[in-house]
Enzyme design. Sequence first.
Site, PDB file in Angstrom:
ATOM      1  N   GLY A  33     -43.654 -13.069   1.818  1.00 52.04           N
ATOM      2  CA  GLY A  33     -43.464 -12.108   0.722  1.00 52.04           C
ATOM      3  C   GLY A  33     -43.633 -10.693   1.210  1.00 52.04           C
ATOM      4  O   GLY A  33     -44.615 -10.018   0.868  1.00 52.04           O
ATOM      5  N   TYR A  34     -42.688 -10.243   2.023  1.00 51.70           N
ATOM      6  CA  TYR A  34     -42.719  -8.862   2.505  1.00 51.70           C
ATOM      7  C   TYR A  34     -41.761  -7.996   1.674  1.00 51.70           C
ATOM      8  O   TYR A  34     -42.153  -7.045   1.017  1.00 51.70           O
ATOM      9  CB  TYR A  34     -42.276  -8.772   3.972  1.00 51.70           C
ATOM     10  CG  TYR A  34     -43.080  -9.542   4.998  1.00 51.70           C
ATOM     11  CD1 TYR A  34     -44.466  -9.551   4.980  1.00 51.70           C
ATOM     12  CD2 TYR A  34     -42.434 -10.219   6.036  1.00 51.70           C
ATOM     13  CE1 TYR A  34     -45.190 -10.228   5.957  1.00 51.70           C
ATOM     14  CE2 TYR A  34     -43.154 -10.891   7.017  1.00 51.70           C
ATOM     15  CZ  TYR A  34     -44.525 -10.903   6.971  1.00 51.70           C
ATOM     16  OH  TYR A  34     -45.219 -11.571   7.940  1.00 51.70           O
ATOM     17  N   GLU A  54     -42.714 -12.755  14.917  1.00 52.64           N
ATOM     18  CA  GLU A  54     -41.369 -12.916  14.372  1.00 52.64           C
ATOM     19  C   GLU A  54     -40.365 -12.061  15.152  1.00 52.64           C
ATOM     20  O   GLU A  54     -39.238 -12.482  15.389  1.00 52.64           O
ATOM     21  CB  GLU A  54     -41.360 -12.526  12.879  1.00 52.64           C
ATOM     22  CG  GLU A  54     -40.066 -12.874  12.188  1.00 52.64           C
ATOM     23  CD  GLU A  54     -40.105 -12.611  10.682  1.00 52.64           C
ATOM     24  OE1 GLU A  54     -41.082 -11.992  10.178  1.00 52.64           O
ATOM     25  OE2 GLU A  54     -39.144 -13.022  10.000  1.00 52.64           O
ATOM     26  N   SER A  56     -33.644  -5.954  10.385  1.00 51.13           N
ATOM     27  CA  SER A  56     -32.269  -5.733  10.853  1.00 51.13           C
ATOM     28  C   SER A  56     -32.239  -5.506  12.371  1.00 51.13           C
ATOM     29  O   SER A  56     -33.254  -5.164  12.985  1.00 51.13           O
ATOM     30  CB  SER A  56     -31.664  -4.515  10.133  1.00 51.13           C
ATOM     31  OG  SER A  56     -32.284  -3.334  10.616  1.00 51.13           O
ATOM     32  N   GLU A 110     -30.853  -3.074  13.846  1.00 49.47           N
ATOM     33  CA  GLU A 110     -31.141  -1.661  14.154  1.00 49.47           C
ATOM     34  C   GLU A 110     -32.651  -1.460  14.281  1.00 49.47           C
ATOM     35  O   GLU A 110     -33.133  -0.801  15.205  1.00 49.47           O
ATOM     36  CB  GLU A 110     -30.608  -0.734  13.040  1.00 49.47           C
ATOM     37  CG  GLU A 110     -29.106  -0.590  12.983  1.00 49.47           C
ATOM     38  CD  GLU A 110     -28.450  -1.663  12.133  1.00 49.47           C
ATOM     39  OE1 GLU A 110     -29.161  -2.569  11.650  1.00 49.47           O
ATOM     40  OE2 GLU A 110     -27.220  -1.606  11.960  1.00 49.47           O
TER      41      GLU A 110
HETATM   42  C1  LIG Z   1     -30.708 -14.256   3.673  1.00 51.20           C
HETATM   43  C2  LIG Z   1     -31.917 -13.373   3.798  1.00 51.20           C
HETATM   44  C3  LIG Z   1     -33.171 -13.968   3.894  1.00 51.20           C
HETATM   45  C4  LIG Z   1     -34.319 -13.164   3.969  1.00 51.20           C
HETATM   46  N1  LIG Z   1     -35.559 -13.760   3.977  1.00 51.20           N
HETATM   47  C5  LIG Z   1     -36.667 -13.003   3.839  1.00 51.20           C
HETATM   48  C6  LIG Z   1     -37.961 -13.596   3.643  1.00 51.20           C
HETATM   49  O1  LIG Z   1     -38.102 -14.823   3.679  1.00 51.20           O
HETATM   50  N2  LIG Z   1     -39.028 -12.787   3.386  1.00 51.20           N
HETATM   51  C7  LIG Z   1     -38.905 -11.424   3.358  1.00 51.20           C
HETATM   52  O2  LIG Z   1     -39.903 -10.750   3.112  1.00 51.20           O
HETATM   53  N3  LIG Z   1     -37.691 -10.824   3.558  1.00 51.20           N
HETATM   54  C8  LIG Z   1     -36.590 -11.577   3.791  1.00 51.20           C
HETATM   55  N4  LIG Z   1     -35.356 -10.973   3.958  1.00 51.20           N
HETATM   56  C9  LIG Z   1     -35.268  -9.543   3.867  1.00 51.20           C
HETATM   57  C10 LIG Z   1     -34.950  -8.847   5.183  1.00 51.20           C
HETATM   58  O3  LIG Z   1     -36.063  -8.898   6.056  1.00 51.20           O
HETATM   59  C11 LIG Z   1     -34.568  -7.414   4.820  1.00 51.20           C
HETATM   60  O4  LIG Z   1     -33.332  -7.488   4.129  1.00 51.20           O
HETATM   61  C12 LIG Z   1     -34.415  -6.543   6.034  1.00 51.20           C
HETATM   62  O5  LIG Z   1     -35.695  -6.302   6.581  1.00 51.20           O
HETATM   63  C13 LIG Z   1     -33.713  -5.219   5.716  1.00 51.20           C
HETATM   64  O6  LIG Z   1     -34.304  -4.622   4.615  1.00 51.20           O
HETATM   65  P1  LIG Z   1     -33.403  -4.072   3.398  1.00 51.20           P
HETATM   66  O7  LIG Z   1     -32.518  -5.180   2.961  1.00 51.20           O
HETATM   67  O8  LIG Z   1     -34.308  -3.459   2.395  1.00 51.20           O
HETATM   68  O9  LIG Z   1     -32.492  -2.976   4.040  1.00 51.20           O
HETATM   69  P2  LIG Z   1     -32.901  -1.434   4.317  1.00 51.20           P
HETATM   70  O10 LIG Z   1     -34.280  -1.381   4.883  1.00 51.20           O
HETATM   71  O11 LIG Z   1     -32.616  -0.690   3.054  1.00 51.20           O
HETATM   72  O12 LIG Z   1     -31.873  -1.050   5.421  1.00 51.20           O
HETATM   73  C14 LIG Z   1     -30.513  -0.691   5.135  1.00 51.20           C
HETATM   74  C15 LIG Z   1     -29.827  -0.316   6.438  1.00 51.20           C
HETATM   75  O13 LIG Z   1     -30.498   0.806   7.045  1.00 51.20           O
HETATM   76  C16 LIG Z   1     -30.890   0.502   8.374  1.00 51.20           C
HETATM   77  N5  LIG Z   1     -32.207   1.106   8.660  1.00 51.20           N
HETATM   78  C17 LIG Z   1     -33.271   1.136   7.825  1.00 51.20           C
HETATM   79  N6  LIG Z   1     -34.309   1.746   8.448  1.00 51.20           N
HETATM   80  C18 LIG Z   1     -33.868   2.087   9.688  1.00 51.20           C
HETATM   81  C19 LIG Z   1     -34.476   2.745  10.803  1.00 51.20           C
HETATM   82  N7  LIG Z   1     -35.754   3.167  10.765  1.00 51.20           N
HETATM   83  N8  LIG Z   1     -33.721   2.945  11.918  1.00 51.20           N
HETATM   84  C20 LIG Z   1     -32.435   2.509  11.975  1.00 51.20           C
HETATM   85  N9  LIG Z   1     -31.802   1.888  10.952  1.00 51.20           N
HETATM   86  C21 LIG Z   1     -32.516   1.683   9.828  1.00 51.20           C
HETATM   87  C22 LIG Z   1     -31.001  -1.015   8.414  1.00 51.20           C
HETATM   88  O14 LIG Z   1     -30.819  -1.504   9.721  1.00 51.20           O
HETATM   89  C23 LIG Z   1     -29.880  -1.444   7.480  1.00 51.20           C
HETATM   90  O15 LIG Z   1     -28.652  -1.463   8.179  1.00 51.20           O
HETATM   91  C24 LIG Z   1     -34.190 -11.756   3.962  1.00 51.20           C
HETATM   92  C25 LIG Z   1     -32.914 -11.157   3.894  1.00 51.20           C
HETATM   93  C26 LIG Z   1     -31.793 -11.946   3.821  1.00 51.20           C
HETATM   94  C27 LIG Z   1     -30.447 -11.282   3.728  1.00 51.20           C
END
Ligand SMILES: Cc1cc2nc3c(=O)[nH]c(=O)nc-3n(C[C@H](O)[C@H](O)[C@H](O)COP(=O)(O)OP(=O)(O)OC[C@H]3O[C@@H](n4cnc5c(N)ncnc54)[C@H](O)[C@@H]3O)c2cc1C
Length: 390
Positions: A127-128, A243, A368, A370
């Site tokens: 739950g992050y 991770e 991601s 990135e």
């Molecule tokens: C199918 C699926 C399963 C998942 N399972 C889990 C789970 O079990 N538990 C959980 O907690 N989360 C989970 N996630 C969430 C996942 O970890 C996040 O989606 C991911 O960390 C990106 O966060 P965000 O979607 O808020 O995108 P954002 O943080 O809003 O990022 C948007 C874009 O900006 C870029 N970006 C953001 N910050 C930076 C930076 N500092 N430098 C360069 N680029 C940057 C990112 O790379 C991305 O391209 C899951 C996601 C998916 C799609």
Amino acid sequence: MNFGTIELDDDTLAFWKECRAFFTEHVTEEVHDEERRTGGGFNLDLHLAMGERGWVAPRWPTEHGGAGLDALRAQIIDLERVRSEAPSILATTTLLPPIAIRKFGSPQLQQEILPGVADGTVRICLGYTEPDCGSDLAAVRTRAVRDGDEWVITGQKMFTTGAQFSQYCFCLTRTNPDVAKHKGLTVFLVPLGLPKIEITPIETLGGERTNFVHFDDARIPDHYRLGEVDDGWAVVSAPLAQEHQMKDGDADRPASIDHYNVATRRALDAVTNWLASQQRSDGTTAQDDPGAIEALARIALGVEVCDVTPGAMRRIVSAETLVRAASDLLDIVGPAGSLAHGATGSIADSAAEYAFRFAPGTTIYGGSTEVQRNLIAEHLLGLPRSTPRG
Ligand SMILES: Cc1cc2nc3c(=O)[nH]c(=O)nc-3n(C[C@H](O)[C@H](O)[C@H](O)COP(=O)(O)OP(=O)(O)OC[C@H]3O[C@@H](n4cnc5c(N)ncnc54)[C@H](O)[C@@H]3O)c2cc1C
């Protein structure tokens, strides 16, 4: 880096055979069908069967319910599990919180959770992420407010994969909004069966089912707190490092085998075989087309490169290889390649179609690519932080 091969002794080869037989028996076509239909990333029977052998946590000592195996044998289990395409996202996430539970949980909490993790009866989701924060994890807003021996939790987690099969959520909450954002966080191992916690599904393009978890003033006993109040950043740091493969050493599960590369290989093989079956009037097959040969060779090379790319870099290379390969394979097979599994006229086991839908998510989940690049730059190469710590 050592690219040398390892000579395996007879015992290890016999163990490998046993692993392959186990996954062949348990990861049946029905298991694959269910996964295609539901995208749950989990199969209870398989997970419990692994637990019976201590293979959920193969490196844990036998007195803790593991199999007490060395890194090589644990790696072999993982290799066969991934090769069999067993649904196992939740099995993977479940092993991350115990790194923190062992370090920060009370002896009672450890006793309550860890044996069940090892035997497969306890599963833990992560739950992050929240609707407004993912990469910038320290920005979480889900509030936890103390009330005597309990905490009242309010907020929403998003993309909480496997929550529907989990007993606990390893949940990062905000306990102090008035300090620097990474200093006011606390982690709870939230029992998901408590009142005022609701799980609702999110269906993804890739076919994976993930979830929202809503906390509506849910009351959690303080017993489930991990670490000190407001010190949650320290609690999540070791599971996150594991991770993201930022350090070696405390790997409960070797992380070098990745199912992204398995998906690329599977799509490549399916398309290659299908092309070879397309006879042309001049006696050649579609596989003999020079353009196809070049593209297939490029993908095959990419698969090999992934196989030898170490740790933290591998996840990026594998995800990006899959993204490129999926697109190229669809181009090679033409429009019928985008028909889904079971659709009339679908070809090559729809492996290219599946790879194309699965690929984009691989650059996102677990953080991601990135952000993974930033982590490598900062933690492995010692370069300055890309973003100031707020
Ligand atoms: C199918 C699926 C399963 C998942 N399972 C889990 C789970 O079990 N538990 C959980 O907690 N989360 C989970 N996630 C969430 C996942 O970890 C996040 O989606 C991911 O960390 C990106 O966060 P965000 O979607 O808020 O995108 P954002 O943080 O809003 O990022 C948007 C874009 O900006 C870029 N970006 C953001 N910050 C930076 C930076 N500092 N430098 C360069 N680029 C940057 C990112 O790379 C991305 O391209 C899951 C996601 C998916 C799609």
